[in-house]
Design an enzyme around this catalytic site. Structure first.
Site, mmCIF file in Angstrom:
data_model
loop_
_atom_site.group_PDB
_atom_site.id
_atom_site.type_symbol
_atom_site.label_atom_id
_atom_site.label_comp_id
_atom_site.label_asym_id
_atom_site.label_seq_id
_atom_site.Cartn_x
_atom_site.Cartn_y
_atom_site.Cartn_z
ATOM 1 N N LYS A 53 -1.711 4.891 -0.558
ATOM 2 C CA LYS A 53 -0.893 4.069 -0.105
ATOM 3 C C LYS A 53 -1.592 3.225 0.995
ATOM 4 C CE LYS A 53 3.192 3.320 2.698
ATOM 5 N NZ LYS A 53 4.304 3.904 3.375
ATOM 6 N N GLU B 51 11.786 0.760 14.575
ATOM 7 C CA GLU B 51 10.884 2.189 14.275
ATOM 8 C C GLU B 51 10.351 2.733 15.687
ATOM 9 O OE1 GLU B 51 7.458 3.860 11.651
ATOM 10 O OE2 GLU B 51 8.141 2.062 11.388
ATOM 11 N N GLU C 123 7.261 7.179 -1.063
ATOM 12 C CA GLU C 123 6.621 6.675 0.074
ATOM 13 C C GLU C 123 7.399 6.822 1.410
ATOM 14 O OE1 GLU C 123 6.901 2.062 2.210
ATOM 15 O OE2 GLU C 123 7.409 2.022 0.137
ATOM 16 N N GLU D 129 10.371 -8.547 -0.165
ATOM 17 C CA GLU D 129 10.880 -7.407 0.850
ATOM 18 C C GLU D 129 10.009 -7.967 2.189
ATOM 19 O OE1 GLU D 129 9.331 -3.123 2.495
ATOM 20 O OE2 GLU D 129 9.870 -3.228 -0.010
ATOM 21 N N LYS E 242 11.994 -9.086 5.717
ATOM 22 C CA LYS E 242 11.543 -8.551 6.995
ATOM 23 C C LYS E 242 11.184 -9.733 8.106
ATOM 24 C CE LYS E 242 9.793 -4.127 5.314
ATOM 25 N NZ LYS E 242 8.486 -3.098 4.919
#
Length: 455
Positions: free
Chosen positions: A209, A256, A300, A436, A440
């Site tokens: 990834k 986060e 993920e 995506e 964001k």
């Protein structure tokens, strides 16, 4: 606003003068530097946003969590520290353990004094000119710190008595390592091409990834004070932050948390896997259910959870992991979230934990070193502090660092730079990843763009 100006311009309380006198005597006897710190519980509440606004022109920083009734606003830097090597967070952990002793006076807030605020780059290395003041990282001892802790308001003043080479009177100057980089944003086609090149390297077995980021630019934006106010209002469940080095300002509202330590107990958040919000409650629920069963998004997310658990094992006595991820809803997006918790090993602090965690697979990739190399080759711009750790740490080593996502860099006289990233794994679709990233970016675009209504 009058109260905020009065607070910022006020003469520190008698407790600080007493602490400075004691610190001078202690420093004179030992020949070593000593910190003088004084706290005052304020009888009148203040608005952290207005304090930040009143501190315009100073080095200033804000760390605001509305839903948790928590805020820190730093005004001025009494002293500062910068990393010098290739492992900034590990250096910071060692530096914190070697802090000069402190003489503490006045009232006692529910955090250990002194408190430092800081941030770090995603990767160390030569910085683009617009990131030069931020460098690879920075910890500051605020000259005045205005805190809201469980709804109670505090003022905390600090002074450094005596010289110390590592932690000297603050001179937040340009970084000595400045890179010549192209100042342009990639087109949609160019970014899609970069995704395809990353997919080729994943197919060749170099990584599982890679989180590929992009930079967008905005011609005309609100000033930092107004943008921060919009972020705090619109994203009360997030951490809104700003780090203004008397000119360039890095700010955002991130969902986060990298890590938090309270009373020696750590909590680490894994946040990975994304979908949009629905137009109705029913559509919202349907999208959340689909996210929970999406094989790509769950894979993920599992990458991130497993990597976090493995990384923090050496600094925790034990680790417990939520059995299943939960969906957390933000104004524009929904994410999968899992918590990992456990008591810290003796002598370990928040900075040790952050050094083990950063960069997480949610912002870097797997394996960490291979993903970092691919990012350097593929992105074509300097992330600076985007996706790096940012937060605060107290004298016990407790505190909190977030991951600086949903963020932008404002430099006077230049276009605003906005950042977003997407996790690329085998069979990722470039079109879907671009969409995506646009979702964001919307949070910062909407906060920075001038609108007809006031913030």
């Amino acid at each position: 606003m009058t109260l905020a100006r009065d607070l910022v311009g006020a003469t520190p309380a008698d407790a600080l003068r007493a602490a400075v006198g004691d610190a001078r005597r202690a420093s004179g006897s030992s020949g070593a530097p000593v910190l003088a710190v004084a706290a005052e519980r304020l009888s009148e509440a203040f608005d952290p946003l207005e304090v930040f606004r009143a501190a315009s022109g100073f080095v200033r920083a804000a760390f605001i969590q509305p839903d948790r009734r928590f805020a820190l606003v730093a005004v001025g830097a009494e002293a500062a520290w910068r990393p010098a090597g290739s492992s900034p967070l590990a250096e910071a952990a060692d530096f914190r353990r070697a802090l000069p002793p402190a003489v503490v006076a006045g009232d006692r807030p529910p955090i250990a004094l002194p408190v430092m605020l800081g941030g770090f780059a995603f990767q160390p290395g030569p910085r683009a000119p617009h990131w030069s003041k931020f460098g690879d990282g920075l910890l500051i001892l605020p000259r005045a710190l205005f805190a809201v802790l469980d709804g109670t308001c505090w003022r905390i003043d600090a002074r450094l008595v005596g010289e110390t080479e590592a932690f000297a009177a603050a001179r937040i100057s340009e970084s000595s390592r400045v890179a010549a980089v192209a100042d342009r944003m990639a087109t949609k086609a160019e970014w899609a091409g970069a995704v395809l090149r990353v997919l080729e390297r994943i197919a060749d077995g170099e990584a599982e990834k890679v989180v590929l980021a992009r930079e967008a630019q905005l011609e005309d934006s609100r000033p930092p004070e107004d943008a921060l106010a919009v972020l705090v209002e619109r994203f009360p469940s997030c951490t809104s932050f700003a780090f203004d080095l008397a000119g360039p300002c890095f700010l955002g509202a991130t969902p986060e948390r990298l890590a938090a330590v309270r009373d020696g107990v750590a909590e680490v958040m894994a946040l990975a896997g994304t979908t949009r919000r629905g137009a109705t409650e029913a559509e919202d629920a349907e999208l959340a259910a689909r996210l929970l069963t999406d094989r790509k998004e769950r894979a993920e997310h599992a990458y991130v959870v497993n990597a976090i658990r493995d990384a923090i094992g050496p600094v925790l006595l034990e680790a417990s992991v939520d059995p299943e991820p939960h969906v957390v809803r933000l104004p524009h997006l929904q994410h999968l979230r899992t918590f990992v918790r456990g008591p810290m090993r003796p002598g370990r602090t928040l900075l040790d934990l952050a050094a083990r965690l950063h960069p997480t697979p949610a912002v870097g990739g797997i394996p960490r070193s291979a993903a970092a190399a691919i990012i350097r080759d593929a992105e074509g711009f300097d992330r600076g502090w985007y996706a790096g750790p940012l937060g605060w740490v107290d004298a016990r080593g407790d505190g909190e660092f977030v991951v600086a996502l949903r963020s932008a860099l404002l430099v006077p006289g230049e276009r605003a730079r906005l950042f977003a990233g997407c996790g690329i794994v085998a069979r990722s679709d470039p079109e879907r990843e671009y969409e995506e990233s646009e979702l964001k970016l919307e949070a910062m675009r909407s906060a920075l763009e001038w609108r007809s209504t006031s913030p």
